[in-house]
Design a protein around this motif. Structure first.
Motif, PDB file in Angstrom:
ATOM      1  N   PHE A 150      22.239 -79.239 103.980  1.00  0.00           N
ATOM      2  CA  PHE A 150      20.884 -79.382 103.443  1.00  0.00           C
ATOM      3  C   PHE A 150      20.842 -80.499 102.400  1.00  0.00           C
ATOM      4  O   PHE A 150      19.957 -81.364 102.418  1.00  0.00           O
ATOM      5  N   VAL A 151      21.829 -80.507 101.498  1.00  0.00           N
ATOM      6  CA  VAL A 151      21.888 -81.535 100.452  1.00  0.00           C
ATOM      7  C   VAL A 151      22.210 -82.899 101.058  1.00  0.00           C
ATOM      8  O   VAL A 151      21.612 -83.915 100.687  1.00  0.00           O
ATOM      9  N   ASN A 152      23.156 -82.928 101.991  1.00  0.00           N
ATOM     10  CA  ASN A 152      23.538 -84.204 102.603  1.00  0.00           C
ATOM     11  C   ASN A 152      22.366 -84.881 103.297  1.00  0.00           C
ATOM     12  O   ASN A 152      22.277 -86.113 103.315  1.00  0.00           O
ATOM     13  N   LEU A 198      15.817 -80.928  96.276  1.00  0.00           N
ATOM     14  CA  LEU A 198      15.732 -81.869  97.389  1.00  0.00           C
ATOM     15  C   LEU A 198      15.112 -83.188  96.946  1.00  0.00           C
ATOM     16  O   LEU A 198      15.639 -84.266  97.227  1.00  0.00           O
ATOM     17  N   PHE A 199      13.996 -83.119  96.221  1.00  0.00           N
ATOM     18  CA  PHE A 199      13.343 -84.342  95.763  1.00  0.00           C
ATOM     19  C   PHE A 199      14.220 -85.092  94.763  1.00  0.00           C
ATOM     20  O   PHE A 199      14.321 -86.318  94.806  1.00  0.00           O
ATOM     21  N   GLY A 200      14.849 -84.363  93.854  1.00  0.00           N
ATOM     22  CA  GLY A 200      15.688 -85.016  92.856  1.00  0.00           C
ATOM     23  C   GLY A 200      16.898 -85.697  93.462  1.00  0.00           C
ATOM     24  O   GLY A 200      17.217 -86.847  93.136  1.00  0.00           O
ATOM     25  N   LEU A 201      17.577 -85.011  94.370  1.00  0.00           N
ATOM     26  CA  LEU A 201      18.775 -85.570  94.990  1.00  0.00           C
ATOM     27  C   LEU A 201      18.441 -86.753  95.892  1.00  0.00           C
ATOM     28  O   LEU A 201      19.259 -87.658  96.068  1.00  0.00           O
ATOM     29  N   THR A 204      28.871 -84.573  95.618  1.00  0.00           N
ATOM     30  CA  THR A 204      27.556 -84.126  95.153  1.00  0.00           C
ATOM     31  C   THR A 204      27.030 -82.998  96.024  1.00  0.00           C
ATOM     32  O   THR A 204      26.500 -82.001  95.521  1.00  0.00           O
ATOM     33  N   ALA A 205      27.193 -83.142  97.341  1.00  0.00           N
ATOM     34  CA  ALA A 205      26.721 -82.099  98.255  1.00  0.00           C
ATOM     35  C   ALA A 205      27.442 -80.781  97.986  1.00  0.00           C
ATOM     36  O   ALA A 205      26.822 -79.708  97.978  1.00  0.00           O
TER      37      ALA A 205
END
Length: 209
Positions: free
Chosen positions: A93-95, A161-164, A179-180
């Motif tokens: 999700f983060v990636n 999500l928006f920040g990353l 980071t992920a």
């Protein structure tokens, strides 16, 4: 030198050209004539497909959000089927946010949304569908959550999500993979703190006469 063969539709070429132009030059510095030339179509064809540049931005948003939603639904399905652990699902999700190549374009779109109500309405409508997909991820990973915990998870995950997705200008010290990993750990930990607390039964001590 011969031009490469055209294998995509005029509409797709216009959207792709607009994505490149708006990101490199800005929305208001990209005239329709230049957009048409970059997409290898006539100006008239651009206007037959899109009433104005606001419509082009709306099409970019729809295309981008639909792709993100499909990716998120795929993560949920893999998590539900047991093909992904919760940690792996959140790392993926983060990636997806970290590998987004349209960071500059996102700023341009958000700025235009504050000026153009139609663009804002497009974002609002599509965010509703995207929120549902994020809520599903929270529900699958924490089936014990009630409506309020899911509401809170939805807001937390959207903010992350928006920040990353807009971190490159902050000179990050960690690689995307690091980071992920750490972001997924923090998200899971934060959502765990939302878990409904089970009330311990009160101890009643009888008074001896």
């Amino acid at each position: 030198m011969n031009a490469p063969p055209i294998t995509t539709t005029p509409r797709d070429r216009i959207i792709d050209a607009a994505r490149r132009l708006f990101m490199s030059k800005g929305f208001h510095s990209s005239p329709m004539a230049e957009l048409a030339e970059s997409a290898r179509v006539s100006v008239g064809q651009v206007y037959r497909l899109f009433a104005n540049k606001g419509d082009v931005i709306s099409a970019i948003i729809e295309q981008k959000t639909s792709a993100q939603q499909r990716a998120l639904v795929a993560i949920c399905e893999q998590l539900e089927s047991g093909h992904l652990t919760i940690q792996a699902a959140f790392e993926q999700f983060v990636n997806n946010a970290l590998t987004d190549q349209d960071e500059g374009l996102s700023f341009e779109i958000l700025a235009e949304a504050h000026r153009n109500p139609r663009v804002a309405d497009t974002i609002h409508a599509l965010c509703g569908d995207f929120r549902e997909a994020i809520r599903r991820l929270a529900a699958v990973s924490h089936p014990e959550f009630g409506p309020r915990e899911l509401d809170a998870s939805e807001e937390l995950l959207l903010a992350c999500l928006f920040g990353l997705g807009h971190r490159s200008l902050s000179q990050p010290r960690l690689s995307d993979d690091e980071t992920a990993h750490y972001a997924a750990c923090m998200m899971i930990g934060a959502m765990g703190a939302l878990r409904p607390q089970v009330q311990e039964p009160a101890l009643h001590m009888s008074l001896l006469p």
